[in-house]
Structure formats: structure tokens, C-alpha cells
Design an enzyme around this catalytic site. Structure first.
Site, short mmCIF file in Angstrom:
data_model
loop_
_atom_site.label_atom_id
_atom_site.label_comp_id
_atom_site.label_asym_id
_atom_site.label_seq_id
_atom_site.Cartn_x
_atom_site.Cartn_y
_atom_site.Cartn_z
N GLU A 186 -4.53 16.03 4.57
CA GLU A 186 -5.39 15.35 3.58
C GLU A 186 -4.63 14.27 2.82
O GLU A 186 -4.90 14.06 1.63
CB GLU A 186 -5.96 16.36 2.59
CG GLU A 186 -6.94 17.34 3.19
CD GLU A 186 -7.73 18.11 2.13
OE1 GLU A 186 -7.23 18.26 1.00
OE2 GLU A 186 -8.85 18.54 2.46
N GLU A 255 -11.67 21.85 8.23
CA GLU A 255 -11.81 22.85 7.16
C GLU A 255 -13.25 22.92 6.69
O GLU A 255 -13.71 22.06 5.95
CB GLU A 255 -10.90 22.53 5.96
CG GLU A 255 -9.44 22.71 6.24
CD GLU A 255 -8.56 22.44 5.02
OE1 GLU A 255 -9.05 22.57 3.87
OE2 GLU A 255 -7.39 22.08 5.22
C1 GAL Z 1 -7.94 21.53 1.13
C2 GAL Z 1 -6.56 21.74 1.69
C3 GAL Z 1 -6.31 23.20 2.03
C4 GAL Z 1 -6.74 24.07 0.90
C5 GAL Z 1 -8.18 23.78 0.55
C6 GAL Z 1 -8.71 24.58 -0.61
O1 GAL Z 1 -8.00 20.37 0.39
O2 GAL Z 1 -6.38 20.96 2.84
O3 GAL Z 1 -4.96 23.38 2.33
O4 GAL Z 1 -5.92 23.82 -0.18
O5 GAL Z 1 -8.32 22.46 0.17
O6 GAL Z 1 -8.65 25.91 -0.33
#
Ligand code: GAL
Length: 851
Positions: A186, A255
Site C-alpha cells: 500500500e 485485501e
Molecule cells: C491495510 C494493510 C494491512 C492491514 C489492514 C488493516 O491497509 O495493508 O496490512 O494493516 O490495512 O487491517
């Protein structure tokens, strides 16, 4: 890598797939095109889930991975956590919970693929975003930008991981399971803060990754401008509107947040499965072919691994597999059904691009049709109203905020808002404990616990290696995170006429970057304060009592997980940076630049009091022990709970601290840190856009009372539990619990589609909806039906009630079908139960017990 692949006909593709899965060691060729990842010439629709290996234990891995496979996953995603693998520069550790290769092999053994997100910056609510602390002390280093010292270290560690995986033959190109890798994480969210050097760094990272020659594609998530051949992917609660930055790249979602993380001082977040299923179906509807649940199993932030500040020890995440490794229902089961439904569409999804048609306001169809294959997704993206739409001349009822999946463009196999899966209640059963008698015997069969010994952690400086300096020092630069704790100590002489006095008092002000502060005046606690997840800053002030002559101020500053997110997160800092000031009626005394003595860590940490295999004369065994006093170590022995159910400790009664079982840390505990009073909803409406504050529970209650004790930390016979209590608590109040599945329930309406397993395109119309129950544990059978109603029942599992309409035969019919078997399926239809009321859509609700 080549971004094109020759596509094989479906039959050949299926054969190849079979060969690959059966062969195990055959080299696999992974590329991509604009539709999908292409594995050995075949486009694939893949479902992935995040499971972080250090957040559980190696003995838990196979079970969790199997549950992921049974849940319909093809791929397991994990980050690689640099700090645990290289705790000291150049000294690598890949043992036990850190055995990355063993984890990857466990995934391969289950027949699943791996997406290895090397980072090595990972965020992940992990301490310092996964960076080892020594990195910060390399001269001239600047993190995550065009900085030679940083790039050298990042390249070295990334190459180390790649080499380790190659050495074990784990890349798909070698016949292993790894089909994908990620570099950075990110960075695009924050790279503007780094200006042009940030862009240069991002391009360097991409090139460096590709140069490592893994033979499989690399991704960068949330990086719109990720250079070819890297695939830019999406992270978020929804990614249906995302498009990659090139027509040659597939639409991938790295994600999909299945819930959200918990902070000490925060309420507990959850995400309704209907919304999660909707987001997933929308993504595949809109051309996606790879999506990953972050998290599929969240697990536990053991040791001091949680990020921060204030990330809790539980990393449950409301994931489909709960913190303890048990399936969370109906989340797990409904998503499994969604995955099956999507897989039924795979032949059409990989064969062609979707075409979209409007089905009216806020309703949309996507059709994948070519040759003999056709699959369709019908979406109602209205957050309020159900709709009836016409598609290909047929009428379809679409509940609000739902997607219906039609693997043959005609029959609905699943609707994301209609749950056919069973619900199980997960319960914490408190174990009856009794004191271990002096002869070692105990009365209760459940758990025996001995008396407590204690050791006092002294206030202030007691170590020989303390350091004295003028002025206040930032904490992380001082401790290098060797401990949560840093003592700041100073003294001054009072004659009696100082301008900063009001009589014998003075107003003391202490300003700290956080995270937790305790103030001791002349050896006695004068107060404490803490920051929060949203702001770790502390400004403490209080009148304090001074004595003539020498006075001592000891400030204990504690961190609760180092920052893991944001531009320059590594420079946020912690500890008492001032001002620290005394003031009275006639003036002030600024102590900020006075001489301060510093002690890193606690004496008990140096003495390894947490490790009971090392005897220490510090421990006092007495019938009475101090309670509700700060800075005490406690120790007891206990017998392990019988059976194999997951174990936890309820720390209610304690303040804040860390706990060790047989010398292994189970993380920080903090049951006195409460969630805010407001912001929670009793029953969260899944319809409409979700965000991390939308569905919260436990307002006004402790954020976390229960702390997982992995079974593998326990041994037969006597086990040691050590606590370091910072604020004050009463250890006699703690209890041991085991996590068990309670009732098994389901509620299925006549309006639901048939169970996804019964899909058979030509016969689909003949099958009606069915309610299925299955006992959660092998060897169990359904022993009783606690509730059954066909009609208009209401309520939820554990509290179902009969409605006005209820078939009198329901109970006996369900008993007949289900008692004495491990699973049963009951048609939801009036032909089966008789029709208790006409003109009403009826449902069947059942609650059963297994034993
Ligand atoms: C995203 C990040 C993950 C985790 C998630 C929140 O921004 O890539 O590593 O932190 O948020 O759980």
C-alpha cells in the site's frame, strides 16, 4: 514476465489441472492476462485467504489450512515478518512459529497455493510494520524511500526470503505452491509524502523484485502506478469498481477486510457475512478473478508483536475462522457456499469478458456468455429496497444489497443475502478450578491452580547499566524496543522557599508522546495516564506533595505496540519528551533539561522472571500476596484443561501487563481498558456500505478480557503462569476457559435457493430449499432438537420463538430426520411439514444439540 498465455479448451484445461494437483512436484508456469492469473495455460478463478503463520502455532497450522480448504479457498496468503526472522542484523531465525518454509509446505500439503507477501514492510497491525528495530539505527537510513542504506537492507532481506523459498523448491516454477508474491505494501496510499524520491523508490522496488527471478508474478497493492510487469491490486471493503492500470493485467483484490482489528480501548468490530458475500460476488460479477480475505484466520498477537499504538492481543478480525481456529458460523459456511457458486461459473468466467446491462435503478446484470457456456450475476445494489427484476424474460426477486448467482444464466444457485448455512454458537466455558493441595492432589476434575508467589518490581533505577544524561530522551531511540518500559528518573532538593511550591505542594506537569505513563514521587505512585489508538499523546498534571531535602521523580513510560502505518510511521516516537515541569504560585521549575537517569526495561525482565525454568530468589511464596498494587510479578502453577478444546485465560480482575505460560509470552493483557460507551449497534444492518465503525459491539465493556493460550504452550502435569502486572490487580480473580461450540442452528426460508451442493443445471428447478445441520466435531451426533418451527419463527440461534404460524408436526419431523446422525438435511416445504398458513412465505428454524 510474459503477460499473455495461450488458452486451452476447457476439457484439456481440466485434465491439466488434475495432473498438476496430483503431480505435486511438476513445475508450474504462472503468468497472467487481462482476465486472470494463468496457471499452466489455464485462466483461473481463485479464492484466497490470509493466515499469518506467527499468529498461531505450527500444530494449529494444518487444521486451520484444512478448514480454509473446506471453506473453498484455493490460495493462502501470508505476509513475511522481517522482525521475527532477523531479530539481530545478519542473524536469521526460521524456527518454530517462524518456520515460514514449514508453513508454506503445510499449505502445499493441503493442495493449496500460496501468495507470499514479502513486503518487507507489511503494516498488518504488526509491531513497527514488520521492520526490525535495528534497521532504524543504520547511519543515514530513511525508510521506504530512495535511500541507499534502506534499499540495501530491503534487497538483502527480500533476496534472503526468495532464496530460502527457492532452496526449499517452493515456487510454482519449481513445482511448489507459491504462485504469487508481493513487494511493498500500500505504498501508493502514502507515497506523495515522500515526493519524487518515493516514486523512484517504488520503481526500484518493482525492478528489484523482478530481478529476483522467482518465475511467478509480483503484485503491488494500492499502487495505481505499479510499473509493468507488476500487477497493481486493490485493498478495501469493496473492490468491484477497481480497474488495474493496464489492459494486460487482471483485476485482483489482495485485501477484502473480513472484519476489522481490535484496539485496546476500542469496541469490537464485526462485519456481517451478507455484506461480505455481497462484496465478493460483486467483485467476480465485475470482472474480478482473484480475491483474498484479509483475514481468513486472524489469530493472536503473541509476544509483543502487536502493532500500534494500542493494537490488542486478539487479532480475531471477525474472520471466517476465529482466533482460536474454530469455524465461525454462518460466516464460514455462507462464504463456502458463495465460493462454490462462483466456481460453478468458472468455465464462463475464464472464457470471456462480462457484458453489463441495467436491470433498472441500482440493479445490474453481468453476463459471461460465449459458445455453450453462460453465467450471470444479478445485483441489487440498493441499500434499502428489495426488487423484482426481469432478466432474459424471467422474473427474479433480489433482496436489497444482494447478488444472485446464475451459473447457467437461468437458475439461481445462491443469493448473497439468503443464508442456507448453519449457525453455531461459540461459547467460552469457565472451568471450575480448585487449589492444588500441598500433597499435589486436587479435587476438581477440570483445573487445579496452586497459590500465587510474587516478586516486587522496584520503582525507579535499579540496574547497574543505567544511563545519565541532561534532558529528556525519546523512548524508541533509547530502548530500541528491547522492552515496553523505560524509566526516567530525576531528583532535586527542596529547601522550602522555592517559587514552584504552594506550601508543601507543587503542580507537576508531564507531557509524553505515549503510550502509557506512571508517575512516582519519592517512591510512591502519584498517578497514571494513557493515550489511545487515535492519539497516543499524554498530558498529565496533578499537585504533588514534596518533602524538605531530596525529592525523587520516577516516571515509567510504556509502549503498547509500535506504530505500523502511515508515512514516516517509524519516526512517530514515544516516551516522555517533555515538557516536565513543576509550578507553584510564584514560579516554575522546568525539569525538561535537568539531569535524568534512564533504565531500559524492568529488573524482572533482566532476571528472566517470566521464565520459571530459571529459579530466582526474588520470588516470595506466602499465603498472602499484595493485590491492587502496581509493579508486581505473579506466578502460579496449573494443570492443563483436559481435552483438545482451545484454552483461554480471562484476565478480569487484573489491570495491564504481560503474561507467560511456561516461559512463552501469550501477549499483553489489559482488561481494564474499556471501549467507549457509544457507537455500538445491537443488530447491524448489513445493507449499504460498510466501514470499520459501522458494526461495533461491547461498548462500555473491556475491549479484551479473554487471552488465547495456544495448546502447544501447555504440557501434561504442571504448567507455569507468570504475570507482570503494571497497574495493579488481583490474580486470584483470573479464570481459565475453554472454547466450545454450543448449539447448532439454521433458519432457511421457502424463498431461498436450494443448497448449492444440489446444483444440477437441468434439475435445479426440482430441488427446493433445504435446511442442513452438521455436528462441528468428528464423532458427534445430533442428540436433541431444542427448537423447531416451520412457519413464521423469529429470533436468533439460542432464542428462536414460534410465530403465529407454526406447523405442529415440525418437531417430530425434524427429530425423525436428525436425531442420532452427525448431519441431516430437511426440505423446507409445505409438502413435508403440511401447510400451517397459506399466502405467507414460511421458514424453518431449528436449534439442535450435538454430543
Ligand atoms: C491495510 C494493510 C494491512 C492491514 C489492514 C488493516 O491497509 O495493508 O496490512 O494493516 O490495512 O487491517
Amino acid at each position: 514476465m510474459a503477460a499473455t498465455a495461450r488458452l486451452l479448451p476447457a476439457g484439456a484445461a481440466a485434465l491439466l489441472l488434475l495432473l498438476c494437483l496430483a503431480g505435486g512436484t511438476r513445475a508450474t508456469n504462472v503468468t497472467y492476462d487481462h482476465r486472470a492469473l494463468v496457471i499452466d495455460g489455464v485462466r483461473r478463478v481463485l479464492v484466497s485467504g490470509s493466515i499469518h503463520y506467527p499468529r498461531s502455532t505450527p500444530d494449529m497450522w494444518p487444521g486451520i489450512i484444512q478448514k480454509a480448504k473446506d471453506g473453498g479457498l484455493d490460495v493462502i496468503e501470508t505476509y513475511v515478518f522481517w522482525d521475527i526472522h532477523e531479530p539481530v542484523r545478519g542473524q536469521y531465525d526460521f524456527e518454530g512459529r517462524k518456520d515460514l518454509a514449514a508453513f508454506v509446505k503445510a499449505v502445499a500439503d493441503a493442495g493449496l497455493y500460496v501468495h507470499l507477501r514479502i513486503g518487507p514492510y507489511v503494516c498488518a497491525e504488526w509491531n513497527y510494520g514488520g521492520f526490525p528495530l535495528w534497521l532504524h539505527f543504520i547511519p543515514g537510513i530513511k525508510f521506504r524511500t530512495d535511500n541507499e542504506p534502506f534499499k540495501t537492507e530491503m534487497q538483502r532481506f527480500t533476496a534472503k526470503v526468495v532464496d530460502t523459498m527457492k532452496g526449499a523448491g517452493l515456487y510454482a516454477s519449481q513445482g511448489g505452491p507459491i504462485i504469487l508474491s508481493q513487494i511493498e505494501n500500500e505504498y501508493g496510499n502514502i507515497d506523495s509524502a515522500y515526493g519524487a524520491p518515493g516514486k523512484a523508490y517504488m520503481r526500484w522496488a518493482a525492478g528489484m523484485a523482478v530481478s529476483l527471478d522467482t518465475g511467478v508474478p509480483w503484485v503491488m497493492c494500492q499502487q495505481t502506478d505499479a510499473p509493468d510487469p507488476l500487477i497493481n491490486t486493490c485493498n478495501g471493503f469493496y473492490c468491484d469498481q477497481f480497474t488495474p492500470n493496464s489492459d494486460a493485467k487482471p483485476k485482483m483484490w489482495t485485501e477484502n477486510w473480513s472484519g476489522w482489528f481490535l484496539s485496546f480501548g476500542g469496541a469490537v468490530p464485526y462485519r456481517p457475512v451478507e455484506d461480505l458475500a455481497f462484496a465478493v460476488a460483486r467483485f467476480y460479477q465485475r470482472g474480478g478473478t482473484f480475491q483474498n480475505y484479509y483475514m481468513y484466520h486472524g489469530g493472536t498477537n503473541l509476544d509483543r508483536s502487536s502493532g500500534g499504538p494500542f493494537i490488542a492481543t486478539s487479532y480475531d478480525y471477525d474472520a471466517p475462522i476465529d482466533e482460536y481456529g474454530l469455524v465461525r458460523q454462518p460466516k464460514w459456511g455462507h462464504l463456502r457456499d458463495v465460493h462454490k457458486a462462483i466456481k460453478l461459473c468458472e468455465p464462463a468466467l475464464i472464457a470471456t469478458d462480462p457484458s453489463y446491462t441495467s436491470l433498472g435503478p441500482n440493479a445490474e446484470a453481468a453476463v459471461y456468455k460465449t459458445g455453450s457456456v453462460c453465467a450471470a450475476f444479478l445485483a441489487n445494489i440498493d441499500g434499502q429496497s428489495d426488487k423484482t427484476v426481469t432478466f432474459n424474460g424471467r422474473m427474479y426477486r433480489l433482496p436489497a444489497w444482494s447478488v444472485s448467482i446464475l451459473p447457467d444464466c437461468k437458475n439461481v444457485v445462491l443469493n448473497t443475502a439468503q443464508i442456507n448455512s448453519q449457525v453455531t454458537s461459540l461459547e467460552m466455558r469457565y472451568l471450575e478450578s480448585s487449589n492444588l493441595a500441598s500433597d499435589g492432589s486436587f479435587i476438581t476434575p477440570e483445573l487445579a491452580i496452586s497459590g500465587w508467589s510474587y516478586a516486587i518490581e522496584p520503582v525507579g533505577i535499579t540496574k547497574d547499566n543505567a544511563l545519565t544524561k541532561a534532558g529528556l530522551m525519546e523512548q524508541i531511540n533509547t530502548t530500541a524496543d528491547a522492552s515496553d518500559f523505560l524509566w526516567y528518573s530525576t531528583s532535586f532538593t527542596v529547601k522550602g522557599d522555592e517559587p514552584y511550591l504552594n506550601g508543601s505542594q507543587s503542580n507537576l506537569v508531564v507531557n509524553s508522546l505515549g503510550h502509557v505513563l506512571q508517575v512516582y514521587i519519592n517512591g510512591k505512585i502519584a498517578g497514571s495516564a494513557q493515550g489511545s489508538a487515535s492519539s497516543s499523546l499524554i498530558s498529565w498534571q496533578k499537585p504533588i506533595e514534596l518533602v524538605p531535602g531530596k525529592n525523587k521523580i520516577d516516571l515509567l513510560s510504556a509502549t503498547v505496540g509500535l506504530s505500523n502505518y502511515g508515512a514516516f510511521f517509524d519516526l512517530v516516537g514515544a516516551g516522555i519528551t517533555g515538557p516536565v515541569k513543576l509550578s507553584g504560585t510564584n514560579g516554575a521549575l522546568d525539569l525538561s533539561s535537568a539531569e535524568w537517569t534512564y533504565q531500559i526495561g524492568l529488573r524482572g525482565e533482566d532476571l528472566h522472571l517470566y521464565d520459571p525454568s530459571e529459579a530466582s530468589p526474588e520470588w516470595v511464596s506466602a499465603n498472602a500476596y499484595p493485590i491492587n498494587q502496581p509493579l508486581i510479578w505473579y506466578k502460579t502453577k496449573f494443570t492443563p484443561p483436559a481435552g483438545d478444546d482451545p484454552v483461554a485465560i480471562d484476565f478480569t480482575g487484573m489491570g495491564k501487563g504481560e503474561a507467560w505460560v511456561n516461559g512463552q509470552s501469550i501477549g499483553r493483557y489489559w482488561p481494564t481498558n474499556l471501549a467507549p460507551q457509544s457507537g455500538c449497534v445491537n443488530s447491524c444492518n448489513y445493507r449499504g456500505n460498510y466501514n470499520s465503525n459501522k458494526c461495533l459491539k461491547k461498548c462500555g465493556q473491556p475491549s479484551q478480557t479473554l487471552y488465547h493460550v495456544p495448546r502447544s504452550f501447555l504440557q501434561p502435569g504442571s504448567n507455569d503462569l507468570v504475570l507482570f502486572e503494571q497497574f495493579g490487580g488481583d490474580p486470584s480473580k483470573i479464570s481459565f476457559v475453554i472454547r466450545q461450540t454450543g448449539s447448532v442452528c439454521a433458519q432457511v426460508s421457502e424463498a431461498h435457493p436450494a443448497q448449492v451442493d444440489s446444483w444440477n443445471s437441468s434439475q435445479q428447478q426440482r430441488y427446493g430449499p433445504a435446511l442442513r445441520l452438521e455436528c462441528p466435531k468428528d464423532g458427534q451426533v445430533i442428540s436433541s432438537i431444542k427448537f423447531a418451527s416451520f412457519g413464521t419463527p423469529s429470533g436468533t440461534c439460542g432464542s428462536y420463538r414460534h410465530g403465529e404460524c407454526s406447523s405442529t408436526q415440525t418437531l417430530s419431523v425434524v427429530q425423525e430426520a436428525c436425531i442420532g446422525v452427525s448431519s441431516c438435511s430437511v426440505p423446507v416445504s409445505s409438502t413435508y411439514f403440511g401447510n400451517p398458513c397459506t399466502g405467507v412465505t414460511k421458514s424453518l428454524a431449528v436449534e439442535a444439540a450435538c454430543s
